[in-house]
Design a protein around this motif. Structure first.
Motif, PDB file in Angstrom:
ATOM      1  N   ILE A 144       0.853  -1.183   0.000  1.00  0.00           N
ATOM      2  CA  ILE A 144       0.000   0.000   0.000  1.00  0.00           C
ATOM      3  C   ILE A 144       0.894   1.239   0.000  1.00  0.00           C
ATOM      4  N   ASN A 145       0.526   2.230  -0.754  1.00  0.00           N
ATOM      5  CA  ASN A 145       1.321   3.463  -0.818  1.00  0.00           C
ATOM      6  C   ASN A 145       0.913   4.399   0.316  1.00  0.00           C
ATOM      7  N   PHE A 146       1.753   4.443   1.359  1.00  0.00           N
ATOM      8  CA  PHE A 146       1.506   5.354   2.480  1.00  0.00           C
ATOM      9  C   PHE A 146       2.372   6.609   2.316  1.00  0.00           C
ATOM     10  N   THR A 147       1.811   7.726   2.649  1.00  0.00           N
ATOM     11  CA  THR A 147       2.595   8.963   2.747  1.00  0.00           C
ATOM     12  C   THR A 147       2.291   9.611   4.088  1.00  0.00           C
ATOM     13  N   ALA A 148       3.316  10.282   4.662  1.00  0.00           N
ATOM     14  CA  ALA A 148       3.153  10.951   5.958  1.00  0.00           C
ATOM     15  C   ALA A 148       3.660  12.388   5.844  1.00  0.00           C
TER      16      ALA A 148
ATOM     17  N   GLY B 127      13.797  21.412  26.435  1.00  0.00           N
ATOM     18  CA  GLY B 127      12.722  20.859  27.247  1.00  0.00           C
ATOM     19  C   GLY B 127      11.341  21.321  26.842  1.00  0.00           C
ATOM     20  N   GLU B 128      11.236  22.337  25.982  1.00  0.00           N
ATOM     21  CA  GLU B 128       9.922  22.843  25.575  1.00  0.00           C
ATOM     22  C   GLU B 128       9.229  21.806  24.682  1.00  0.00           C
ATOM     23  N   MET B 129       7.871  21.793  24.710  1.00  0.00           N
ATOM     24  CA  MET B 129       7.093  20.847  23.911  1.00  0.00           C
ATOM     25  C   MET B 129       6.241  21.598  22.893  1.00  0.00           C
ATOM     26  N   LYS B 130       6.059  20.990  21.725  1.00  0.00           N
ATOM     27  CA  LYS B 130       5.218  21.521  20.674  1.00  0.00           C
ATOM     28  C   LYS B 130       4.241  20.428  20.224  1.00  0.00           C
ATOM     29  N   THR B 131       3.037  20.874  19.861  1.00  0.00           N
ATOM     30  CA  THR B 131       2.047  19.936  19.321  1.00  0.00           C
ATOM     31  C   THR B 131       1.967  20.120  17.806  1.00  0.00           C
ATOM     32  N   LEU B 132       2.130  19.014  17.085  1.00  0.00           N
ATOM     33  CA  LEU B 132       2.095  19.018  15.631  1.00  0.00           C
ATOM     34  C   LEU B 132       0.925  18.150  15.161  1.00  0.00           C
ATOM     35  N   LEU B 133       0.513  18.368  13.904  1.00  0.00           N
ATOM     36  CA  LEU B 133      -0.566  17.549  13.333  1.00  0.00           C
ATOM     37  C   LEU B 133       0.044  16.590  12.303  1.00  0.00           C
ATOM     38  N   LEU B 134      -0.072  15.291  12.572  1.00  0.00           N
ATOM     39  CA  LEU B 134       0.433  14.250  11.684  1.00  0.00           C
ATOM     40  C   LEU B 134      -0.694  13.781  10.754  1.00  0.00           C
ATOM     41  N   THR B 135      -0.426  13.698   9.457  1.00  0.00           N
ATOM     42  CA  THR B 135      -1.396  13.192   8.484  1.00  0.00           C
ATOM     43  C   THR B 135      -0.760  12.051   7.704  1.00  0.00           C
ATOM     44  N   VAL B 136      -1.468  10.921   7.658  1.00  0.00           N
ATOM     45  CA  VAL B 136      -1.023   9.750   6.896  1.00  0.00           C
ATOM     46  C   VAL B 136      -2.115   9.386   5.897  1.00  0.00           C
TER      47      VAL B 136
ATOM     48  N   GLN C  39      17.556  18.391  11.743  1.00  0.00           N
ATOM     49  CA  GLN C  39      16.436  17.681  11.104  1.00  0.00           C
ATOM     50  C   GLN C  39      16.224  16.348  11.788  1.00  0.00           C
ATOM     51  N   LEU C  40      14.989  16.064  12.101  1.00  0.00           N
ATOM     52  CA  LEU C  40      14.617  14.782  12.704  1.00  0.00           C
ATOM     53  C   LEU C  40      13.837  13.982  11.653  1.00  0.00           C
ATOM     54  N   ASP C  41      14.288  12.765  11.348  1.00  0.00           N
ATOM     55  CA  ASP C  41      13.587  11.862  10.430  1.00  0.00           C
ATOM     56  C   ASP C  41      12.773  10.877  11.263  1.00  0.00           C
ATOM     57  N   VAL C  42      11.461  10.827  10.962  1.00  0.00           N
ATOM     58  CA  VAL C  42      10.541  10.030  11.784  1.00  0.00           C
ATOM     59  C   VAL C  42       9.795   9.037  10.893  1.00  0.00           C
ATOM     60  N   GLY C  43       9.886   7.747  11.229  1.00  0.00           N
ATOM     61  CA  GLY C  43       9.100   6.724  10.552  1.00  0.00           C
ATOM     62  C   GLY C  43       7.839   6.420  11.335  1.00  0.00           C
TER      63      GLY C  43
ATOM     64  N   SER D   1       7.041   8.132   6.282  1.00  0.00           N
ATOM     65  CA  SER D   1       7.970   8.863   7.142  1.00  0.00           C
ATOM     66  C   SER D   1       7.876  10.350   6.813  1.00  0.00           C
ATOM     67  N   PHE D   2       8.337  11.169   7.747  1.00  0.00           N
ATOM     68  CA  PHE D   2       8.346  12.612   7.490  1.00  0.00           C
ATOM     69  C   PHE D   2       9.623  13.210   8.093  1.00  0.00           C
ATOM     70  N   HIS D   3       9.948  14.450   7.666  1.00  0.00           N
ATOM     71  CA  HIS D   3      11.116  15.189   8.178  1.00  0.00           C
ATOM     72  C   HIS D   3      10.636  16.416   8.947  1.00  0.00           C
ATOM     73  N   LEU D   4      11.211  16.641  10.106  1.00  0.00           N
ATOM     74  CA  LEU D   4      10.873  17.816  10.922  1.00  0.00           C
ATOM     75  C   LEU D   4      12.143  18.634  11.138  1.00  0.00           C
ATOM     76  N   LEU D   5      12.080  19.900  10.725  1.00  0.00           N
ATOM     77  CA  LEU D   5      13.175  20.830  11.023  1.00  0.00           C
ATOM     78  C   LEU D   5      12.894  21.507  12.365  1.00  0.00           C
ATOM     79  N   TYR D   6      13.843  21.482  13.225  1.00  0.00           N
ATOM     80  CA  TYR D   6      13.628  22.123  14.521  1.00  0.00           C
ATOM     81  C   TYR D   6      14.863  22.963  14.859  1.00  0.00           C
ATOM     82  N   THR D   7      14.633  24.091  15.531  1.00  0.00           N
ATOM     83  CA  THR D   7      15.712  25.004  15.943  1.00  0.00           C
ATOM     84  C   THR D   7      15.710  25.140  17.438  1.00  0.00           C
ATOM     85  N   LEU D   8      16.851  24.821  18.042  1.00  0.00           N
ATOM     86  CA  LEU D   8      17.013  24.969  19.503  1.00  0.00           C
ATOM     87  C   LEU D   8      17.501  26.393  19.784  1.00  0.00           C
ATOM     88  N   LEU D   9      16.693  27.097  20.529  1.00  0.00           N
ATOM     89  CA  LEU D   9      17.065  28.468  20.898  1.00  0.00           C
ATOM     90  C   LEU D   9      17.860  28.456  22.210  1.00  0.00           C
ATOM     91  N   PRO D  10      18.754  29.441  22.418  1.00  0.00           N
ATOM     92  CA  PRO D  10      19.543  29.485  23.654  1.00  0.00           C
ATOM     93  C   PRO D  10      18.636  29.832  24.861  1.00  0.00           C
TER      94      PRO D  10
END
Length: 440
Positions: free
Chosen positions: A323-327, A339-348, A407-411, A431-440
């Motif tokens: 089956i062709n899955f995309t995320a 330590g900060e948390m973010k809420t993201l919306l995942l679509t498959v 960049q975080l690669d997530v399966g 799988s998807f790629h998330l770019l994240y920036t750590l601030l000081p």
């Protein structure tokens, strides 16, 4: 030979009895002039159940003499086999004679009359009916009749009025695909006097037939957990049930090894055919089991049998596809402090769609050295085509101090479909790629 004996005994040995018991009026003494006066001595016959089979025609030339009569009627005593009608008694006719030519085989009838036969062949396709027709020479130039041939209830031939002086005519009809033959003689509208009508040398010509199977395509791909169909056309099969089986092509058997079980199976393992010349049915294939490491494709043969007898065999190539899955994730880039948390919306998405939405979970995470990771995946909403869930992402620690983008690669695991070893090997794992920036 048995059919010949049965038919002859029924129409000769029992004809007089049938006439006496089945006629619309009792027998009477023969008149001085048996061909005149318009008197009718009707006779009728119907084949007893289970005594004569309507499935006797075989490949080649079939003389109707040997074929069972399903029903008959005549207006001057019994229909005669291989002789003219004669008078009212059974077996009192003469050699069939039309314009001086004699015939060893045929039917002597008298207007109005009818003979009914089945055209269903045994291992044959019947395509032609021929006969020589005319008023028998025993009445001289007298008599006037019309010969008619009906195929499946529709008139296919009409001789027009013929008398004892008429030239013999030839009936030559295409009977392809027809099931019933009726031979009818009428009195041409002027009464039945002298109307002795012969169907001489009546032949049914049939061609040998071999059941055949053709597929609308020679290869079929089935998606994992789905079904797909081939259209199969069955030609020259007798009516009744058939069995279907899928077997591996011996040429693809590993030398000295064992062939792995096929993940593609045939769901349509039996059918009931009508016996029509050709009929097309859908054959359903399914891929219900777990998908292996790679796409599966192999050669098979589709076998058709009845009562254990093989009737047809055709090759088919079967392939199972993942089956062709995309995320994807929204947003695709985030920034935050340690330590900060973010809420993201995942679509498959799934193509083709699944029957229903499946649970989503993290299968693997790669590319992070600072401890940033997906912490959880929430409940799934949507259907089998598009599934969504909230994803919690937590920033790790930035030991160097300056702003840093990674960049975080997530399966993603989709229910049980991509669970276990297939996290890494499923042909279309999402799988998807998330770019994240750590601030000081």
């Amino acid at each position: 030979m048995m059919q010949r004996i049965v038919a002859r005994s029924l129409l000769f040995g029992s004809a007089l009895t049938l006439w006496l018991t089945g006629c619309s009026q009792p027998a009477s003494p023969l008149a001085a002039d048996p061909y005149a006066g318009g008197t009718s001595y009707p006779w009728a016959y119907t084949a007893p159940p289970n005594q004569l089979t309507p499935l006797s025609l075989t490949a080649g030339e079939n003389n109707l003499y040997y074929e069972p009569i399903l029903a008959a009627r005549n207006s001057w005593g019994p229909v005669e086999i291989d002789r003219s009608n004669g008078e009212q008694a059974a077996g009192d006719g003469k050699t069939l004679t039309l314009n001086g030519t004699t015939y060893a085989r045929g039917f002597g009838t008298h207007a109005g009359s009818e003979l009914r036969f089945s055209l269903k062949g045994t291992g044959a396709t019947c395509d032609r009916f021929t006969a020589q027709i005319g008023v028998d020479d025993e009445v001289g130039e007298k008599g006037s009749v019309v010969f008619q041939v009906y195929l499946d209830g529709q008139k296919a031939y009409d001789s027009g009025t013929m008398t004892g002086a008429s030239v013999t005519k030839t009936v030559n009809l295409d009977i392809s695909g027809k099931q019933e033959l009726r031979l009818v003689v009428t009195d041409a509208g002027n009464g039945i006097s002298y109307d002795h009508a012969d169907w001489a040398k009546p032949l049914i010509l049939c061609q040998a037939t071999t059941p055949s199977l053709t597929l609308n395509q020679s290869a079929l791909s089935v998606y994992h957990l789905h079904t797909a169909s081939l259209k199969a056309t069955f030609a020259s099969y007798k009516a009744g049930p058939i069995d279907l089986q899928l077997v591996a092509d011996p040429a693809e058997q590993p030398p000295g090894g064992t062939r792995l079980p096929s993940p593609v199976v045939l769901q349509t393992t039996s059918l009931t055919l009508s016996g029509a010349g050709a009929e097309t049915r859908d054959l359903v294939f399914a891929a219900p089991e777990k998908l292996g490491f790679t796409n599966y494709s192999s050669a098979f043969h589709l076998l058709v049998s009845r009562n254990g007898q093989l009737l047809s065999r055709v090759p088919v190539q079967l392939t199972e596809l993942p089956i062709n899955f995309t995320a994807s994730v929204d947003p695709v880039a985030v920034s935050g402090r340690s330590g900060e948390m973010k809420t993201l919306l995942l679509t498959v998405t799934a193509d083709p769609p699944l029957d229903q939405a499946q649970p989503l979970a993290v299968g693997f995470q790669m590319g992070t050295l600072d401890g940033s990771e997906i912490m959880s995946v929430g409940p799934v909403s949507g259907d089998g085509a598009r599934m969504q869930a909230a994803v919690t992402f937590q920033f790790g620690t930035n030991p160097s101090g300056p702003v840093e983008t990674n960049q975080l690669d997530v399966g993603i695991r989709v229910g049980e479909i991509t669970t276990g070893y297939r996290d890494a090997f499923y042909g279309s794992r999402p799988s998807f790629h998330l770019l994240y920036t750590l601030l000081p």
